[in-house]
Design a protein around this motif. Structure first.
Motif, PDB file in Angstrom:
ATOM      1  N   GLY A 196      40.748  38.839  23.846  1.00 46.38           N
ATOM      2  CA  GLY A 196      41.254  38.892  25.215  1.00 46.38           C
ATOM      3  C   GLY A 196      42.687  39.372  25.302  1.00 46.38           C
ATOM      4  O   GLY A 196      43.289  39.782  24.299  1.00 46.38           O
ATOM      5  N   CYS A 197      43.242  39.306  26.499  1.00 46.37           N
ATOM      6  CA  CYS A 197      44.582  39.833  26.758  1.00 46.37           C
ATOM      7  C   CYS A 197      45.103  39.210  28.051  1.00 46.37           C
ATOM      8  O   CYS A 197      44.334  38.622  28.814  1.00 46.37           O
ATOM      9  N   PRO A 198      46.402  39.345  28.326  1.00 47.44           N
ATOM     10  CA  PRO A 198      46.937  38.825  29.591  1.00 47.44           C
ATOM     11  C   PRO A 198      46.238  39.446  30.801  1.00 47.44           C
ATOM     12  O   PRO A 198      45.704  40.562  30.724  1.00 47.44           O
ATOM     13  N   ALA A 199      46.255  38.734  31.918  1.00 45.39           N
ATOM     14  CA  ALA A 199      45.518  39.164  33.114  1.00 45.39           C
ATOM     15  C   ALA A 199      45.917  40.566  33.566  1.00 45.39           C
ATOM     16  O   ALA A 199      45.067  41.364  33.962  1.00 45.39           O
ATOM     17  N   GLN A 200      47.214  40.883  33.499  1.00 43.95           N
ATOM     18  CA  GLN A 200      47.670  42.198  33.960  1.00 43.95           C
ATOM     19  C   GLN A 200      47.068  43.319  33.122  1.00 43.95           C
ATOM     20  O   GLN A 200      46.728  44.384  33.642  1.00 43.95           O
ATOM     21  N   ASP A 235      46.668  31.834  23.326  1.00 43.45           N
ATOM     22  CA  ASP A 235      46.762  31.559  24.756  1.00 43.45           C
ATOM     23  C   ASP A 235      45.356  31.672  25.342  1.00 43.45           C
ATOM     24  O   ASP A 235      44.804  32.759  25.453  1.00 43.45           O
ATOM     25  N   GLU A 236      44.753  30.533  25.705  1.00 41.22           N
ATOM     26  CA  GLU A 236      43.379  30.532  26.207  1.00 41.22           C
ATOM     27  C   GLU A 236      43.239  31.354  27.485  1.00 41.22           C
ATOM     28  O   GLU A 236      42.144  31.809  27.825  1.00 41.22           O
ATOM     29  N   ASN A 237      44.338  31.529  28.209  1.00 39.10           N
ATOM     30  CA  ASN A 237      44.287  32.330  29.433  1.00 39.10           C
ATOM     31  C   ASN A 237      43.919  33.782  29.154  1.00 39.10           C
ATOM     32  O   ASN A 237      43.368  34.466  30.019  1.00 39.10           O
ATOM     33  N   ASP A 238      44.235  34.276  27.942  1.00 34.04           N
ATOM     34  CA  ASP A 238      43.906  35.661  27.588  1.00 34.04           C
ATOM     35  C   ASP A 238      42.393  35.881  27.617  1.00 34.04           C
ATOM     36  O   ASP A 238      41.893  36.873  28.151  1.00 34.04           O
ATOM     37  N   CYS A 239      41.662  34.952  27.012  1.00 30.64           N
ATOM     38  CA  CYS A 239      40.203  35.051  26.957  1.00 30.64           C
ATOM     39  C   CYS A 239      39.617  34.957  28.369  1.00 30.64           C
ATOM     40  O   CYS A 239      38.735  35.730  28.740  1.00 30.64           O
ATOM     41  N   GLN A 240      40.135  34.007  29.141  1.00 29.82           N
ATOM     42  CA  GLN A 240      39.644  33.799  30.499  1.00 29.82           C
ATOM     43  C   GLN A 240      39.939  35.013  31.385  1.00 29.82           C
ATOM     44  O   GLN A 240      39.121  35.397  32.223  1.00 29.82           O
ATOM     45  N   ALA A 241      41.098  35.624  31.197  1.00 24.49           N
ATOM     46  CA  ALA A 241      41.493  36.775  32.017  1.00 24.49           C
ATOM     47  C   ALA A 241      40.545  37.951  31.808  1.00 24.49           C
ATOM     48  O   ALA A 241      40.105  38.598  32.764  1.00 24.49           O
ATOM     49  N   LEU A 242      40.211  38.239  30.545  1.00 20.32           N
ATOM     50  CA  LEU A 242      39.312  39.361  30.275  1.00 20.32           C
ATOM     51  C   LEU A 242      37.888  39.030  30.726  1.00 20.32           C
ATOM     52  O   LEU A 242      37.151  39.920  31.165  1.00 20.32           O
TER      53      LEU A 242
END
Length: 369
Positions: A196-200, A235-242
């Motif tokens: 994954g990656c940051p939301a942007q 950063d779990e947000n990376d996975c969620q963002a993608l």
């Protein structure tokens, strides 16, 4: 060898000049595997390069790929925070860590704004698409010059540089990518493969290549399948963002099987994922819970119960508050932290099982049939 590693790391953290560049090249040319040797707190050379940048990073990445250890770009984690090389790359460019200096944080804020603007600007999208598709330098330069007069020069320059670096790092780190072949490279598959990656960046990638969310690789996997297989980012947000970006582009992916007949939710559960990630997949395709995984023959709630404990996740939890001091903790303190981290992982696992059964109470009945 430890003194050589210390010297190498000091050079990479030091002034980015021609003399240090030549010294680094001399050390790595003699022993390329030193790139993967870590110091006492788990940082190897590529962690340093990803976190702070280096003028010669293209050459270093080429040497790293030549060692035939691509998995280490993702699996090798720092002791303070459990960061992989690719995670640190995204932290530096888009979502800086607390210890990054003001210059890095300001540059990241500017890039985030540029990425947001690019998703609604067709000319900028075309420029970045050309770079990430591996177009010839002359073609990219012509596009750059045609845009420069109509857009903020700094923004175009920053987007161009980031797209080139993203292309470079993903082709090096992703197991789905090649540094030589442009035809087989898929930005969404590569981002999914590295966790994954940051939301942007996720929104940027989907805006560039929306068709890739519905495209299968040579193994029959959509980007969503690869994301579900991937090791979790620091950063779990990376996975969620993608995940959100992929499903927004191609919602049908949630009920698509891969070549092994596996659905994304079952892959995610058997890979040890839980929390918001699996909950999103449950809502996207609840019918998965009423069947069995084609590969294992197990129902979803059993997959969640039998999921492996991921060592990288455990280590990240262990060091989340103590950071680099982890290395200096006495054995009994490390054991206490490990037990605490294991309890947190077990709690997430139990919560995932609970959410499955709450969401679909008949799942047990179907699982026992």
């Amino acid at each position: 060898q430890m003194s050589t590693i210390a010297t190498l790391h000091a050079l990479l953290r030091g002034e980015d000049n021609e003399i240090n560049k030549l010294k680094v090249r001399e050390i790595i040319s003699a022993s390329p595997n030193l790139l993967w040797k870590a110091n006492a707190i788990g940082w190897n050379s590529l962690h340093h390069v990803a976190a702070t940048g280096w003028q010669d990073e293209a050459w270093l990445l080429e040497k790293a790929v030549e060692t035939d250890k691509k998995d280490l770009f993702i699996s090798e984690r720092t002791h303070n925070g459990g960061h992989s090389c690719i995670s640190l790359f995204f932290r530096r460019h888009v979502d800086p860590l607390p210890w990054h200096d003001t210059q890095v944080k300001e540059a990241a804020a500017f890039l985030r704004d540029c990425l947001r603007r690019t998703t609604v600007n067709q000319r900028l999208l075309e420029l970045c698409r050309s770079i990430l598709s591996g177009s010839e330098v002359d073609q990219v330069q012509l596009q750059y010059e045609s845009i420069e007069s109509n857009e903020d020069d700094d923004a175009v320059s920053r987007l161009t540089e980031f797209s080139r670096q993203l292309n470079l790092w993903l082709r090096s780190a992703s197991r789905t990518a090649s540094q030589e072949s442009n035809e087989s490279f898929s930005l969404l598959h590569a981002l999914a493969d590295v966790g994954g990656c940051p939301a942007q960046v996720a929104e940027f990638a989907v805006a560039l290549f929306p068709e890739q969310a519905a495209t299968r690789d040579e193994n029959g996997n959509l980007p969503l399948h690869l994301l579900c297989y991937s090791e979790p980012s620091s950063d779990e947000n990376d996975c969620q963002a993608l995940l959100h970006a992929s499903l927004s582009s191609y919602p049908e992916a949630a009920h698509c099987t891969n070549r092994c007949g596996r659905l994304p939710l079952n892959i995610a559960l058997s890979s040890g994922k839980g929390g918001a990630f699996t909950k999103t997949l449950m809502y996207a395709e609840p019918r998965v819970l009423m069947g069995r995984d084609m590969f294992t023959g197990l129902p979803s709630f059993v997959l969640a119960a039998a999921a492996p404990t991921l060592n990288n996740h455990l280590h990240a939890l262990c060091t989340s508050n103590v950071g680099s001091l982890w290395h200096f903790l006495p054995p009994h303190a490390k054991q206490e932290r490990l037990q605490q981290a294991q309890s947190e992982v077990d709690a997430v696992q139990l919560n995932t099982i609970y959410e499955i059964l709450q969401f679909m109470p008949d799942a047990v009945q179907f699982g026992l049939m």
